[in-house]
Scaffold this motif. Sequence first.
Motif, mmCIF file in Angstrom:
data_model
loop_
_atom_site.group_PDB
_atom_site.id
_atom_site.type_symbol
_atom_site.label_atom_id
_atom_site.label_comp_id
_atom_site.label_asym_id
_atom_site.label_seq_id
_atom_site.Cartn_x
_atom_site.Cartn_y
_atom_site.Cartn_z
ATOM 1 N N PRO A 85 52.158 23.933 42.047
ATOM 2 C CA PRO A 85 52.316 24.904 40.964
ATOM 3 C C PRO A 85 53.233 24.464 39.822
ATOM 4 O O PRO A 85 52.986 24.819 38.666
ATOM 5 C CB PRO A 85 52.874 26.136 41.684
ATOM 6 N N PHE A 86 54.277 23.689 40.126
ATOM 7 C CA PHE A 86 55.205 23.324 39.063
ATOM 8 C C PHE A 86 54.597 22.364 38.047
ATOM 9 O O PHE A 86 55.166 22.132 36.981
ATOM 10 C CB PHE A 86 56.505 22.735 39.642
ATOM 11 N N GLU A 105 43.833 25.835 40.554
ATOM 12 C CA GLU A 105 44.121 26.376 41.875
ATOM 13 C C GLU A 105 45.154 27.485 41.746
ATOM 14 O O GLU A 105 46.044 27.441 40.898
ATOM 15 C CB GLU A 105 44.624 25.252 42.787
ATOM 16 N N LYS A 106 45.034 28.504 42.604
ATOM 17 C CA LYS A 106 46.021 29.582 42.557
ATOM 18 C C LYS A 106 47.338 29.123 43.211
ATOM 19 O O LYS A 106 47.314 28.191 44.043
ATOM 20 C CB LYS A 106 45.471 30.857 43.213
ATOM 21 N N PRO A 107 48.469 29.731 42.848
ATOM 22 C CA PRO A 107 48.613 30.649 41.736
ATOM 23 C C PRO A 107 48.464 29.917 40.406
ATOM 24 O O PRO A 107 48.789 28.728 40.319
ATOM 25 C CB PRO A 107 50.040 31.195 41.908
ATOM 26 N N LEU A 108 47.991 30.634 39.398
ATOM 27 C CA LEU A 108 47.815 30.011 38.088
ATOM 28 C C LEU A 108 49.099 29.349 37.616
ATOM 29 O O LEU A 108 49.080 28.251 37.057
ATOM 30 C CB LEU A 108 47.365 31.074 37.080
ATOM 31 N N ALA A 109 50.216 30.021 37.830
ATOM 32 C CA ALA A 109 51.516 29.528 37.369
ATOM 33 C C ALA A 109 52.584 30.028 38.327
ATOM 34 O O ALA A 109 52.291 30.708 39.311
ATOM 35 C CB ALA A 109 51.786 30.025 35.947
ATOM 36 N N ARG A 110 53.825 29.700 38.021
ATOM 37 C CA ARG A 110 54.936 30.168 38.854
ATOM 38 C C ARG A 110 55.447 31.519 38.403
ATOM 39 O O ARG A 110 56.219 32.173 39.130
ATOM 40 C CB ARG A 110 56.067 29.139 38.824
ATOM 41 N N GLY A 189 57.380 28.666 42.931
ATOM 42 C CA GLY A 189 57.427 29.982 42.325
ATOM 43 C C GLY A 189 57.788 31.070 43.306
ATOM 44 O O GLY A 189 58.221 32.153 42.929
ATOM 45 N N GLY A 190 57.616 30.811 44.603
ATOM 46 C CA GLY A 190 57.913 31.787 45.632
ATOM 47 C C GLY A 190 57.327 31.331 46.944
ATOM 48 O O GLY A 190 56.863 30.191 47.070
ATOM 49 N N GLY A 191 57.311 32.240 47.909
ATOM 50 C CA GLY A 191 56.785 31.907 49.228
ATOM 51 C C GLY A 191 55.418 32.509 49.466
ATOM 52 O O GLY A 191 54.523 32.404 48.631
ATOM 53 N N LYS A 339 46.962 35.676 35.626
ATOM 54 C CA LYS A 339 48.251 36.190 35.155
ATOM 55 C C LYS A 339 48.526 37.569 35.749
ATOM 56 O O LYS A 339 49.666 37.884 36.119
ATOM 57 C CB LYS A 339 48.255 36.264 33.633
ATOM 58 N N ARG A 340 47.492 38.398 35.860
ATOM 59 C CA ARG A 340 47.687 39.751 36.375
ATOM 60 C C ARG A 340 48.218 39.732 37.807
ATOM 61 O O ARG A 340 49.096 40.512 38.173
ATOM 62 C CB ARG A 340 46.357 40.512 36.307
ATOM 63 N N THR A 341 47.710 38.829 38.642
ATOM 64 C CA THR A 341 48.207 38.754 40.015
ATOM 65 C C THR A 341 49.682 38.358 40.035
ATOM 66 O O THR A 341 50.446 38.824 40.889
ATOM 67 C CB THR A 341 47.394 37.764 40.856
ATOM 68 N N LEU A 342 50.089 37.510 39.099
ATOM 69 C CA LEU A 342 51.501 37.123 39.008
ATOM 70 C C LEU A 342 52.366 38.306 38.593
ATOM 71 O O LEU A 342 53.484 38.481 39.103
ATOM 72 C CB LEU A 342 51.665 35.981 38.007
ATOM 73 N N GLU A 343 51.871 39.145 37.707
ATOM 74 C CA GLU A 343 52.618 40.338 37.305
ATOM 75 C C GLU A 343 52.832 41.274 38.487
ATOM 76 O O GLU A 343 53.915 41.848 38.657
ATOM 77 C CB GLU A 343 51.876 41.063 36.184
ATOM 78 N N LEU A 344 51.807 41.422 39.320
ATOM 79 C CA LEU A 344 51.953 42.280 40.496
ATOM 80 C C LEU A 344 52.930 41.675 41.497
ATOM 81 O O LEU A 344 53.735 42.392 42.108
ATOM 82 C CB LEU A 344 50.588 42.502 41.144
ATOM 83 N N ALA A 345 52.870 40.359 41.685
ATOM 84 C CA ALA A 345 53.818 39.702 42.581
ATOM 85 C C ALA A 345 55.248 39.879 42.073
ATOM 86 O O ALA A 345 56.171 40.152 42.855
ATOM 87 C CB ALA A 345 53.477 38.227 42.718
#
Length: 367
Positions: A85-86, A105-110, A189-191, A339-345
Amino acid sequence: MNTALLSRLTESDSLAVGVLGAGNIGTVHLKSALVMPGVDVRAVADARSENRARAKRAGVSRTYDDYATLLESEDLDAAVVALPPFLHADAVEQAAAAGIDVFVEKPLARSSAEADRMLEAATDAGIAVGVDHTLRYQPDVVGVKEAYEDGRVGHVPYASITRLNDGALGRPPATDSPPEWPLDADAAGGGSLLELGIHCFDVLEWLFGDLEVESAAIGETLELPVEDAATVLLRAPETETTITLHCGSYQWEQLPEVNTRLRLEGVTGTIANEEYLPENFYASAAKSAIGNVAGRVTGDDPDVFGPTFYLRAHYDALAAFFDAIRNDERPPVDGRDGKRTLELAEAAYECAKPTGSNDLEATEVTL
């Protein structure tokens, strides 16, 4: 569609594709693309020599040890970004500068802020961005959606989704050191919330529309620097559905078991993804898994489509992206979805933060 892509497509019916990253998931995308009609895999980039060697065994003629060099050297229509991701943001920005559409590949970003930067570069360059959220392409999940939309159980007041898998440590006994980046919150970006929960957020909004995070808890069942478990309570205002989501990378996958559970509790019955598994799924998957184990002894590479139908879903997701860019259409799962999935995370991470106060101590009790 950008002008460079249009001119290349008029010269050939095949999409010229580069694969950036040939690790585990990169190999799945590579082998998918290699057997896909109308796709010409020109080159693969990976920093690890063993991964480049694996790509050559799969049938790729040119490999690079640096993805930037590949993007500069090859005349491509599209690139598959299967890097950690990085590196996603840099790879997408470099592809955008070259006018190359990207499947990430997911996640799109961190983070959603990093995703914004990537999508701005893509918009400025006129390239398409697709994201590999593959649960939408699994036949069991598709079956749930079709049954729900057909009204089989009527209104659904409550739903639940669980996704469990083994994490970076792998199944014990561990014989190799795990990659460093999955256990580095800055790099990943996370676990498990970003590794597994991202898929769940995407499927739930696909089913129920926009979601709101009401509460969340994250934790570590193992002593790791990133969370390996997360539970999120969500609400879908449009359908008035309450949803619980649990994801964890603490349970070692036992192929060919299915490690995703999706249940919709409707007013006239229940829909569960287990009802829609392919016929003879367990028998065929077990046979493939045994074959892959035997292949380790002989030195053969594994059949990436063998152990479960999850990997076929990656093929379908990538094929849908390629079809979209051929037809100058929005990818079925695009950068905005990623991006939307990242906002929810991020909302879940925020809800899970300690409040810093102890409600029991703050409450005055009188007798």
